[in-house]
Scaffold this active site. Sequence first.
Site, PDB file in Angstrom:
ATOM      1  CB  CYS A   1      -0.934   0.008   1.203  1.00 27.68           C
ATOM      2  SG  CYS A   1      -1.999  -1.428   1.244  1.00 27.68           S
TER       3      CYS A   1
ATOM      4  CG  ASN B   1      -6.700  -0.895   1.605  1.00 27.33           C
ATOM      5  OD1 ASN B   1      -6.036  -0.388   0.697  1.00 27.33           O
ATOM      6  ND2 ASN B   1      -6.146  -1.463   2.675  1.00 27.33           N
TER       7      ASN B   1
ATOM      8  CG  HIS C   1      -3.274   3.241   2.974  1.00 27.12           C
ATOM      9  ND1 HIS C   1      -3.736   2.997   1.698  1.00 27.12           N
ATOM     10  CD2 HIS C   1      -3.272   2.040   3.617  1.00 27.12           C
ATOM     11  CE1 HIS C   1      -3.991   1.710   1.573  1.00 27.12           C
ATOM     12  NE2 HIS C   1      -3.729   1.109   2.721  1.00 27.12           N
TER      13      HIS C   1
HETATM   14  O1  UT7 Z   1      -3.708  -1.685   3.688  1.00 27.21           O
HETATM   15  C1  UT7 Z   1      -2.837  -2.246   4.637  1.00 27.21           C
HETATM   16  C2  UT7 Z   1      -3.217  -1.834   5.957  1.00 27.21           C
HETATM   17  N1  UT7 Z   1      -4.428  -2.504   6.367  1.00 27.21           N
HETATM   18  C3  UT7 Z   1      -5.000  -2.115   7.441  1.00 27.21           C
HETATM   19  O2  UT7 Z   1      -4.503  -1.181   8.004  1.00 27.21           O
HETATM   20  C4  UT7 Z   1      -6.188  -2.864   7.963  1.00 27.21           C
HETATM   21  C5  UT7 Z   1      -6.134  -2.824   9.443  1.00 27.21           C
HETATM   22  N2  UT7 Z   1      -7.152  -3.561  10.159  1.00 27.21           N
HETATM   23  C6  UT7 Z   1      -8.456  -3.234  10.174  1.00 27.21           C
HETATM   24  O3  UT7 Z   1      -8.913  -2.406   9.415  1.00 27.21           O
HETATM   25  C7  UT7 Z   1      -9.322  -3.888  11.226  1.00 27.21           C
HETATM   26  O4  UT7 Z   1      -8.515  -4.593  12.109  1.00 27.21           O
HETATM   27  C8  UT7 Z   1     -10.409  -4.848  10.667  1.00 27.21           C
HETATM   28  C9  UT7 Z   1     -11.482  -4.042   9.963  1.00 27.21           C
HETATM   29  C10 UT7 Z   1      -9.780  -5.847   9.724  1.00 27.21           C
HETATM   30  C11 UT7 Z   1     -11.089  -5.569  11.794  1.00 27.21           C
HETATM   31  O5  UT7 Z   1     -11.633  -4.648  12.736  1.00 27.21           O
HETATM   32  P1  UT7 Z   1     -11.356  -4.814  14.289  1.00 27.21           P
HETATM   33  O6  UT7 Z   1     -12.100  -3.758  14.976  1.00 27.21           O
HETATM   34  O7  UT7 Z   1      -9.852  -4.849  14.445  1.00 27.21           O
HETATM   35  O8  UT7 Z   1     -12.023  -6.179  14.595  1.00 27.21           O
HETATM   36  P2  UT7 Z   1     -11.359  -7.484  15.211  1.00 27.21           P
HETATM   37  O9  UT7 Z   1     -10.472  -8.133  14.228  1.00 27.21           O
HETATM   38  O10 UT7 Z   1     -10.785  -7.150  16.566  1.00 27.21           O
HETATM   39  O11 UT7 Z   1     -12.616  -8.345  15.420  1.00 27.21           O
HETATM   40  C12 UT7 Z   1     -13.645  -7.986  16.357  1.00 27.21           C
HETATM   41  C13 UT7 Z   1     -14.793  -8.954  16.199  1.00 27.21           C
HETATM   42  C14 UT7 Z   1     -14.334 -10.412  16.192  1.00 27.21           C
HETATM   43  O12 UT7 Z   1     -15.314 -11.169  16.903  1.00 27.21           O
HETATM   44  P3  UT7 Z   1     -15.030 -11.598  18.429  1.00 27.21           P
HETATM   45  O13 UT7 Z   1     -13.762 -12.383  18.406  1.00 27.21           O
HETATM   46  O14 UT7 Z   1     -14.912 -10.302  19.196  1.00 27.21           O
HETATM   47  O15 UT7 Z   1     -16.236 -12.399  18.776  1.00 27.21           O
HETATM   48  C15 UT7 Z   1     -14.388 -10.792  14.719  1.00 27.21           C
HETATM   49  O16 UT7 Z   1     -14.618 -12.168  14.520  1.00 27.21           O
HETATM   50  O17 UT7 Z   1     -15.454  -8.739  14.938  1.00 27.21           O
HETATM   51  C16 UT7 Z   1     -15.557  -9.995  14.228  1.00 27.21           C
HETATM   52  N3  UT7 Z   1     -15.471  -9.707  12.800  1.00 27.21           N
HETATM   53  C17 UT7 Z   1     -16.559  -9.461  12.068  1.00 27.21           C
HETATM   54  N4  UT7 Z   1     -17.853  -9.431  12.375  1.00 27.21           N
HETATM   55  C18 UT7 Z   1     -18.725  -9.124  11.394  1.00 27.21           C
HETATM   56  C19 UT7 Z   1     -14.368  -9.589  12.042  1.00 27.21           C
HETATM   57  N5  UT7 Z   1     -14.712  -9.284  10.764  1.00 27.21           N
HETATM   58  C20 UT7 Z   1     -16.076  -9.200  10.767  1.00 27.21           C
HETATM   59  C21 UT7 Z   1     -17.025  -8.889   9.788  1.00 27.21           C
HETATM   60  N6  UT7 Z   1     -18.337  -8.861  10.143  1.00 27.21           N
HETATM   61  N7  UT7 Z   1     -16.668  -8.587   8.521  1.00 27.21           N
END
Ligand code: UT7
Length: 335
Positions: free
Chosen positions: A116, A289, A258
């Site tokens: 990226c 993204n 970004h």
């Molecule tokens: O381009 C390169 C750089 N990329 C980035 O910078 C991306 C960085 N990361 C992110 O944008 C975020 O970490 C995500 C959007 C990928 C995830 O968001 P988050 O707030 O970090 O969520 P998480 O991974 O901590 O997950 C929280 C909960 C989990 O459930 P539990 O374990 O709390 O029960 C996940 O299983 O949300 C759940 N979850 C979802 N639920 C519904 C993860 N993805 C989804 C989804 N829909 N799509």
Amino acid sequence: MSNSRKVKIIGTGSYLPEKILSNADFEKMIEVTDEWIVTRTGVKERRIAGKEEFSSTMGILAAKRAMEVAGITAEEIDFIIVATITPDYAFPSTACLIQEGLKAKKAAAVDINAACSGCLYALMMAKAMIESGSAKNILIIAAEKFSSIVNYKDRSTCILFGDGAAANVVSGRGDRDGLEVRSLCLGADGEQANLLIMPAGGCRNPPSYKTVEEGMHFVQMAGNEVFRHAVRQMESSCKECLQLLGMQESSINWLIPHQANERIIDAIARRFRHLPPEKIIKTVKKYGNTSASSIGIALDELLRGGGVQEGENILLTAFGAGFTWGSAILTKVAT
Ligand code: UT7
């Protein structure tokens, strides 16, 4: 050689495929809600390339638009740098395919991989080549068909990414208005390589039934950890870039982070409290993204909107797999 030669972006262009994949579409495909996606990422929809659209073809369309704005012909381009992690082929390079598509017969051509952050890495290379006198007009293109490496059953990644391309004509010509590249800084941390990776397809894990069965040709991401690193590194990179010019945050008129996640953008924007929301450019809602293309698309949309005044400073900052990161300060100048 001469460091006094001003390096400018004299034309920008972008291309987004027509097909839209909305959050409502995802609700029908996987266990996810529009509300979750919007609150956690800010994404409402993203563009998906058609079967016959590739990083090269999208890159060519973005490049043609940038060259039109710059008022230069394909024969005047002497170098093409393409930033992509979704090249048409492992080889030959997408840059060579674009060179042929544009009929830029006098241009050397090369791909770079900085995920990226790719377009800022390309900008650094272009700036150095122009300053050294080894090139006059360089086309930098970021192009990603990210949908080709997304697992649409993995809800933690598939909702984030989209396809698109952006291009800049970078030049040392003194007779063109443009954005002077004033400050650029880059960084990398290979220790974190496994946190954001497509594990197969290279020489370590060549394609096999096993790699396909195990989904190793898809992007894999430890989202939470990547999030923390992204905020920290983009913040410190912005600071470093400002320090290079002895500038304060308050001198920045426009911020283009970004477009990975709206929460990441908002975290970085907290350092720039003087900026009203409309000066923090966000395309994440409509395009998601788009990897290397992300800040280039946002920059093109900003310039086409016509709001940037002479003397104003634009800060770009990016972070991606590798990890890689970088920032740049551009100032609008007139001849
Ligand atoms: O381009 C390169 C750089 N990329 C980035 O910078 C991306 C960085 N990361 C992110 O944008 C975020 O970490 C995500 C959007 C990928 C995830 O968001 P988050 O707030 O970090 O969520 P998480 O991974 O901590 O997950 C929280 C909960 C989990 O459930 P539990 O374990 O709390 O029960 C996940 O299983 O949300 C759940 N979850 C979802 N639920 C519904 C993860 N993805 C989804 C989804 N829909 N799509």
